[in-house]
Structure formats: structure tokens, C-alpha cells
Design a protein around this motif. Structure first.
Motif, PDB file in Angstrom:
ATOM      1  N   TYR A 185       0.824  -1.207   0.000  1.00  0.00           N
ATOM      2  CA  TYR A 185       0.000   0.000   0.000  1.00  0.00           C
ATOM      3  C   TYR A 185       0.857   1.256   0.000  1.00  0.00           C
ATOM      4  O   TYR A 185       1.784   1.398   0.790  1.00  0.00           O
ATOM      5  CB  TYR A 185      -0.924   0.020   1.226  1.00  0.00           C
TER       6      TYR A 185
ATOM      7  N   THR B 151       0.241   5.742  -0.836  1.00  0.00           N
ATOM      8  CA  THR B 151      -0.795   6.761  -1.047  1.00  0.00           C
ATOM      9  C   THR B 151      -0.919   7.145  -2.523  1.00  0.00           C
ATOM     10  O   THR B 151      -1.945   7.688  -2.926  1.00  0.00           O
ATOM     11  CB  THR B 151      -0.502   8.023  -0.209  1.00  0.00           C
ATOM     12  N   LYS B 152       0.101   6.833  -3.347  1.00  0.00           N
ATOM     13  CA  LYS B 152       0.028   7.126  -4.779  1.00  0.00           C
ATOM     14  C   LYS B 152      -0.272   5.891  -5.608  1.00  0.00           C
ATOM     15  O   LYS B 152      -0.897   5.974  -6.652  1.00  0.00           O
ATOM     16  CB  LYS B 152       1.344   7.749  -5.253  1.00  0.00           C
TER      17      LYS B 152
ATOM     18  N   HIS C  32      -4.126   2.891  -8.566  1.00  0.00           N
ATOM     19  CA  HIS C  32      -4.244   4.075  -7.718  1.00  0.00           C
ATOM     20  C   HIS C  32      -5.155   3.703  -6.538  1.00  0.00           C
ATOM     21  O   HIS C  32      -6.134   2.965  -6.710  1.00  0.00           O
ATOM     22  CB  HIS C  32      -4.839   5.235  -8.522  1.00  0.00           C
ATOM     23  N   PRO C  33      -4.847   4.208  -5.334  1.00  0.00           N
ATOM     24  CA  PRO C  33      -5.678   3.859  -4.169  1.00  0.00           C
ATOM     25  C   PRO C  33      -7.178   4.092  -4.355  1.00  0.00           C
ATOM     26  O   PRO C  33      -7.989   3.331  -3.834  1.00  0.00           O
ATOM     27  CB  PRO C  33      -5.114   4.749  -3.052  1.00  0.00           C
ATOM     28  N   GLU C  34      -7.564   5.115  -5.113  1.00  0.00           N
ATOM     29  CA  GLU C  34      -8.991   5.375  -5.332  1.00  0.00           C
ATOM     30  C   GLU C  34      -9.635   4.317  -6.225  1.00  0.00           C
ATOM     31  O   GLU C  34     -10.844   4.122  -6.177  1.00  0.00           O
ATOM     32  CB  GLU C  34      -9.188   6.756  -5.964  1.00  0.00           C
TER      33      GLU C  34
ATOM     34  N   SER D 201       3.619   6.187   7.242  1.00  0.00           N
ATOM     35  CA  SER D 201       2.550   5.736   6.349  1.00  0.00           C
ATOM     36  C   SER D 201       1.677   4.641   6.961  1.00  0.00           C
ATOM     37  O   SER D 201       0.678   4.240   6.367  1.00  0.00           O
ATOM     38  CB  SER D 201       3.142   5.255   5.022  1.00  0.00           C
TER      39      SER D 201
ATOM     40  N   HIS E  48      -2.168   5.093   7.076  1.00  0.00           N
ATOM     41  CA  HIS E  48      -2.893   4.867   5.829  1.00  0.00           C
ATOM     42  C   HIS E  48      -3.170   3.376   5.638  1.00  0.00           C
ATOM     43  O   HIS E  48      -4.233   2.990   5.160  1.00  0.00           O
ATOM     44  CB  HIS E  48      -2.111   5.408   4.634  1.00  0.00           C
TER      45      HIS E  48
END
Length: 137
Positions: free
Chosen positions: A8, A10-11, A32-34, A67, A70
Motif C-alpha cells: 500500500y 498513497t500514490k 491508484h488507491p482510489e 505511512s 494509511h
């Protein structure tokens, strides 16, 4: 059933899966995380996952890295979204450095060596292989 691992970030999230016999870990993709939730939904329509394995970002002294918060949120959502699939956590210290070294020694062209997505999927593969190796004994 397969295992699925996540490196994992964040980008980008590196994703790896095992073969159905859980012998070999293979890089799958970087998303991408989204977009990871749509990716998982689509993947799980055709494949069964026994366990999700998530790399736990730790400092060299074993404490949680910046991190880590997250990753905690990601694990929480994984458990909430897929309550029947257990989540295992694996120490991911040094996986990015090992992945970068493996890429450097692989003979891959120079521009591809700088592909951070490649590093992320190889890191996820290392996380998964570590998990599988610890489960065999």
C-alpha cells in the motif's frame, strides 16, 4: 484459492497474487488507491481469494512508520468490504530496496527500471512470498 497481497502506498498500490495452490507469488498490477476497490470488485467476480496479505510499513527499529496510519485505514476498509476474507499483515521492511535491486540485476531496460509501479508490484510479490513461506511450516 488464491492469496492476494498489497504493497500500500498513497500514490500506488502494488498487488500480487498466488497461484491456486499457493506455491508461487506473481505480480498482478499497480493501481491508484482510489481505484483499488473497483479493481478488487472486478477481480473477485472471477477469482476466489482465501486471504488478503497487507505489507505493514515499519521503521528499522520495528515501530510503525509515518505511512502506517494509511495502511490501518486500508485494512479497516478491506475487512469491512470483504468480511469473509481474513487479512494478514506482513513486515514489509526493505521490500522496496530488494525489489529495486532485483530490477537492477534483471537486465530490464533503463527507463523501465525507474518505473515505480514495477517496484510496487514486485514489493507486493515479495510480501506475498514472505507470507507463503511462513505458512508452510
Amino acid at each position: 484459492m488464491r492469496l492476494m497481497a498489497f504493497d500500500y502506498g498513497t500514490k500506488r498500490i502494488g498487488i500480487a497474487v498466488s497461484d491456486p495452490l499457493q506455491i508461487i507469488a506473481t505480480a498482478l498490477d499497480t493501481v491508484h488507491p482510489e481505484k483499488v476497490w473497483d479493481f478488487l470488485k472486478s477481480y473477485l467476480e472471477t477469482e476466489q481469494i482465501e486471504t488478503f496479505v497487507v505489507g505493514q510499513p515499519l521503521q528499522t527499529d520495528g515501530t510503525a512508520s509515518e505511512s502506517a496510519q494509511h495502511v490501518v485505514g486500508f485494512i479497516r476498509r478491506l475487512k469491512r468490504t470483504y468480511p469473509t476474507i481474513p487479512v494478514a499483515e506482513v513486515d514489509e521492511r526493505f521490500t522496496s530496496k530488494i525489489a529495486s535491486a532485483a530490477i537492477a540485476q534483471s537486465g530490464i531496460k533503463k527507463h523501465k527500471k525507474r518505473d515505480k509501479g514495477l517496484i510496487d508490484t514486485i514489493s507486493a510479490t515479495l510480501i506475498l512470498q514472505t507470507y507463503m513461506d511462513t505458512q508452510k511450516y
